[in-house]
Design an enzyme around this catalytic site. Structure first.
Site, short mmCIF file in Angstrom:
data_model
loop_
_atom_site.label_atom_id
_atom_site.label_comp_id
_atom_site.label_asym_id
_atom_site.label_seq_id
_atom_site.Cartn_x
_atom_site.Cartn_y
_atom_site.Cartn_z
N ARG A 134 0.84 -1.22 0.00
CA ARG A 134 0.00 0.00 0.00
C ARG A 134 0.87 1.26 0.00
O ARG A 134 0.54 2.27 -0.61
CB ARG A 134 -0.95 0.01 1.20
CG ARG A 134 -0.25 0.06 2.53
CD ARG A 134 -1.20 0.17 3.71
NE ARG A 134 -0.49 -0.13 4.95
CZ ARG A 134 -0.54 0.63 6.03
NH1 ARG A 134 -1.27 1.72 6.07
NH2 ARG A 134 0.13 0.29 7.11
N SER A 180 -4.51 5.62 5.47
CA SER A 180 -4.23 4.18 5.57
C SER A 180 -3.96 3.55 4.21
O SER A 180 -3.09 2.70 4.06
CB SER A 180 -5.42 3.46 6.23
OG SER A 180 -5.65 3.97 7.52
N GLU A 224 -18.68 3.77 0.19
CA GLU A 224 -17.89 3.08 -0.83
C GLU A 224 -18.68 2.81 -2.11
O GLU A 224 -18.15 2.92 -3.21
CB GLU A 224 -17.35 1.75 -0.27
CG GLU A 224 -16.38 1.91 0.90
CD GLU A 224 -17.08 2.17 2.24
OE1 GLU A 224 -18.33 2.05 2.30
OE2 GLU A 224 -16.39 2.50 3.21
N PHE A 233 -14.30 -3.54 2.03
CA PHE A 233 -15.37 -2.61 1.62
C PHE A 233 -15.36 -2.37 0.11
O PHE A 233 -16.38 -1.98 -0.46
CB PHE A 233 -15.24 -1.31 2.41
CG PHE A 233 -15.04 -1.58 3.88
CD1 PHE A 233 -15.95 -2.38 4.58
CD2 PHE A 233 -13.92 -1.12 4.55
CE1 PHE A 233 -15.75 -2.68 5.92
CE2 PHE A 233 -13.73 -1.42 5.89
CZ PHE A 233 -14.63 -2.20 6.58
N HIS A 276 -5.21 -3.43 2.72
CA HIS A 276 -5.54 -4.14 3.95
C HIS A 276 -6.27 -5.45 3.67
O HIS A 276 -7.20 -5.83 4.38
CB HIS A 276 -6.36 -3.25 4.90
CG HIS A 276 -5.58 -2.05 5.39
ND1 HIS A 276 -5.20 -1.04 4.55
CD2 HIS A 276 -5.14 -1.72 6.62
CE1 HIS A 276 -4.53 -0.13 5.24
NE2 HIS A 276 -4.47 -0.51 6.50
N ASP A 311 -7.46 -5.39 13.93
CA ASP A 311 -8.85 -4.99 13.62
C ASP A 311 -9.79 -6.19 13.55
O ASP A 311 -11.00 -6.06 13.72
CB ASP A 311 -8.92 -4.21 12.31
CG ASP A 311 -8.56 -2.74 12.50
OD1 ASP A 311 -8.42 -2.32 13.66
OD2 ASP A 311 -8.41 -2.03 11.49
N ARG A 355 -1.37 -4.48 4.18
CA ARG A 355 -1.07 -3.48 5.19
C ARG A 355 0.40 -3.56 5.66
O ARG A 355 1.04 -2.55 5.88
CB ARG A 355 -1.97 -3.71 6.40
CG ARG A 355 -1.67 -2.76 7.53
CD ARG A 355 -2.36 -3.17 8.84
NE ARG A 355 -1.88 -2.32 9.93
CZ ARG A 355 -1.86 -2.69 11.21
NH1 ARG A 355 -2.31 -3.86 11.56
NH2 ARG A 355 -1.41 -1.86 12.12
#
Lengths: 315, 299
Positions: free
Chosen positions: A8, A35, A56, A81, A107, A115, A165
């Site tokens: 990322r 992020s 989204e 998402f 992620h 998470d 991530r």
């Protein structure tokens, strides 16, 4: 060799670098720009950065409208998402229309870590590769990520890029030239093939090293374009090594393992064993703890490779 | 197939002095003929928004049917994509393609898919049909217009039942947030959805207050009165710094006596006799197709 970096992070850095090169480039995010690292692009081209807020589905459709107006649009949010929540928008607005929307989903997989299961997307490759016209890419390190972002721009139509991530070790030198869509053979071997994507490529290489100490020679493939799949290289591996282990940070259902199994089953059946998450949800924990618990380890790949070789006789 | 005589009549420019009512009647006849020929489709919601599309395509929008990708064109998005028959009729009669092709609606290999397919036919700006998504794409087009500093306008048409989709409100919020005064929304407020009156199935009202609360300017219009529509669109174009909604009161099945205000005609095709009756209702005055003449023919 380049530095260890999260894919990322390489993505955000790349977008910022090429902002001037592609004036038609627009980047969208859904309140996660720090992020997903699209904030890097926002810094250099704020007028072409559009925050959709925590919405989204609207982001994906707005991207469709922008693309129909001549823009090349990157949309980013977490894979859960993007591929999960917005599956039908990706299908019914973006892909049906063949629009120039590039979904860079970050992620992905277990390594979201703490998470937990609500944010650990383990089925996105399966969902995305089932949609016609959608190209699905899973880069394995920073250098490959940057190459794939530019490849996505040069490829007309929709693209899904799966990003992680956590930091991943560098596999390629800066400036490596990649042949688009082609599987990269990272290590030659004749006893078994380890076909991996994303963070599992490095683990597959380590497993091959361990196997070599036992006199087992494993071929290692980095399958960074999952769709359209480079079937030729997969079938060549099936033919020449007689057994395949797939390695992915994804459910064993429908992802890389599914794609490889479908391919060999139809043309050159050999044992295909899958290393991945065994049809279950994740949980909170540190990334390395989770990879260990769910069997996404070098040791597990070695075990599966030995088993795959033992199954050869059965076929 | 002689019954399906759609004729080659096209109006290739703004209607000018030609009465929009005549064009709208032709488009409604097309809708009936298309849905009848396909034995499926959505007549009710096509007839309720026929006058809105007639006004936009034949009076209001800057278009070049011979150059459908003209970058400065106005764009129309049919978010209520099930009203595809009226979009196809509007495009064909406006010169985008031969009206003879209208009879292929919903048939294998037709460019006239059950719901609009982007790229299949000239003039279709977006694939729609999955409700709620078209409006979001219209917001994206309006954002692109602002980015490129173009002065083209985007028109989007929602169904009233469609407003029950949460995605609609995501797009409504975004349009106001980005101050998209180049975007005009329409709601075809016919009051009916598949399972019955919208107020009974899942009440989206008050529609005007909701859009105002989301930051839109709202105009009410009679969706079957061209002067009313023209007035509202003029206000929308003059409204700066926010998008405008034109909430159009309409009648589902408008123009066909037995279809008006009947939820059952949302997605059913007329049979042969019903088609003839509908065409009689929609006949141009003084032509063989008008009700009096039809009786004569039937005798």
């Amino acid at each position: 060799m380049a530095e260890a970096i999260a894919t990322r992070a390489a993505y955000g850095r790349c977008l910022a670098c090429i902002a001037d090169k592609y004036p038609q480039l627009v980047v969208m995010d859904a309140d996660l720009s720090k992020s997903t690292m699209t904030a890097d692009f926002k810094k250099v081209a704020p007028e072409r950065f559009i925050n959709a807020g925590i919405a989204e589905n609207n982001m994906v459709c707005m991207a469709g409208g922008l693309a129909a107006s001549g823009k090349i649009v990157f949309v980013s949010t977490f894979a859960m998402f993007a591929a999960g929540r917005s599956y039908e928008q990706i299908l019914n607005t973006v892909c049906i229309s063949g629009l120039n929307v590039k979904i860079a989903a970050t992620h992905a997989g277990l390594t979201v870590g703490e998470d937990g299961m609500s944010h650990q997307m383990l089925t996105d490759i399966a969902l995305m590769r089932s949609i016609p016209e959608l190209r699905v890419m899973v880069p394995a390190d920073g250098v490959e990520t940057e190459a794939m972002v530019e490849e996505a721009i040069r490829t007309p139509g929709p693209v899904y890029i799966r990003l992680g991530r956590s930091k991943v070790p560098a596999l390629y030198d800066e400036g490596t030239e990649f042949e688009p869509g082609k599987i990269r053979t990272l290590r030659e071997g004749s006893n078994v093939t380890l076909a991996a994507c994303g963070i599992m490529v490095d683990k597959a290489l380590q497993a091959a090293e361990m196997l070599a100490q036992e006199g087992i020679y494993a071929r290692v493939l980095n399958v960074s374009t999952i769709k359209p799949l480079d079937k030729e290289t997969i079938l060549e591996a099936a033919h020449e090594t007689g057994a395949i282990v797939t390695c992915e940070e994804h459910s064993i259902l429908g992802g890389l393992g599914g794609a490889v199994a479908e391919t060999v089953a139809e043309s050159w059946p050999v044992p295909v064993l899958r290393v991945g998450i065994e049809d279950q949800f994740g949980q909170s924990g540190k990334p390395d703890e989770l990879l260990e618990l769910y069997g996404l380890t070098v040791h597990h790949i070695v075990e599966k490779a030995v088993k795959a070789i033992s199954l050869k006789k059965a076929f | 197939m002689s019954q399906l005589e759609m004729g080659a009549q096209q109006w290739t420019g703004p209607a000018g002095n030609f009465p929009l009512t005549d064009i709208a009647r032709q488009l409604r006849r097309d809708v009936i003929n298309m849905v009848w020929a396909a034995s499926s489709g959505h007549p009710g919601g096509s007839l309720s928004c026929t006058d809105i599309l007639t006004y936009l395509f034949y009076q209001e929008m800057k278009l070049r049917p011979q150059e459908p990708a003209w970058p400065d064109r106005d764009r129309f998005v049919l978010s209520k994509g099930h009203a595809a028959p009226i979009l196809y009729a509007s495009l064909a009669r406006r010169g985008y393609f031969d009206p003879a092709e209208l009879s292929t609606l919903r048939q294998l290999d037709s460019r006239l898919q059950g719901h609009p397919h982007y790229g299949a036919l000239p003039g279709i700006e977006m694939s729609t049909g999955s409700l709620g998504q078209g409006g979001s794409t219209a917001v994206g087009m309006a954002l692109a217009g602002k980015l490129d500093k173009k002065d083209y306008r985007i028109f989007n048409l929602w169904g009233d039942g469609e407003l029950e989709e949460g995605l609609v409100w995501e797009s409504v919020m975004a349009a106001a947030h980005y101050k998209l005064d180049n975007l005009t929304g329409f709601v075809d407020w016919n009051g009916l959805q598949i399972d019955g009156p919208i107020t009974q199935v899942m009440n989206p009202e008050p529609i005007d207050a909701k859009f105002r609360a989301f930051g839109w300017h709202v105009e009410l219009a009679d969706g079957h009165d061209f002067e009313s529509l023209a007035k509202a669109v003029a206000i929308a174009k003059a409204t700066k710094g926010q998008p405008t909604l034109i909430l159009c009161k309409t009648v589902k099945g408008k123009g066909v006596s037995f279809m008006e205000n009947q939820a059952g005609w949302h997605g059913s095709a007329p049979n042969d006799a019903q088609r003839l009756q509908a065409l009689a209702d929609l006949a141009d005055p003084g032509t063989p197709g008008d009700p009096a003449a039809q009786k004569e023919v039937n005798r």
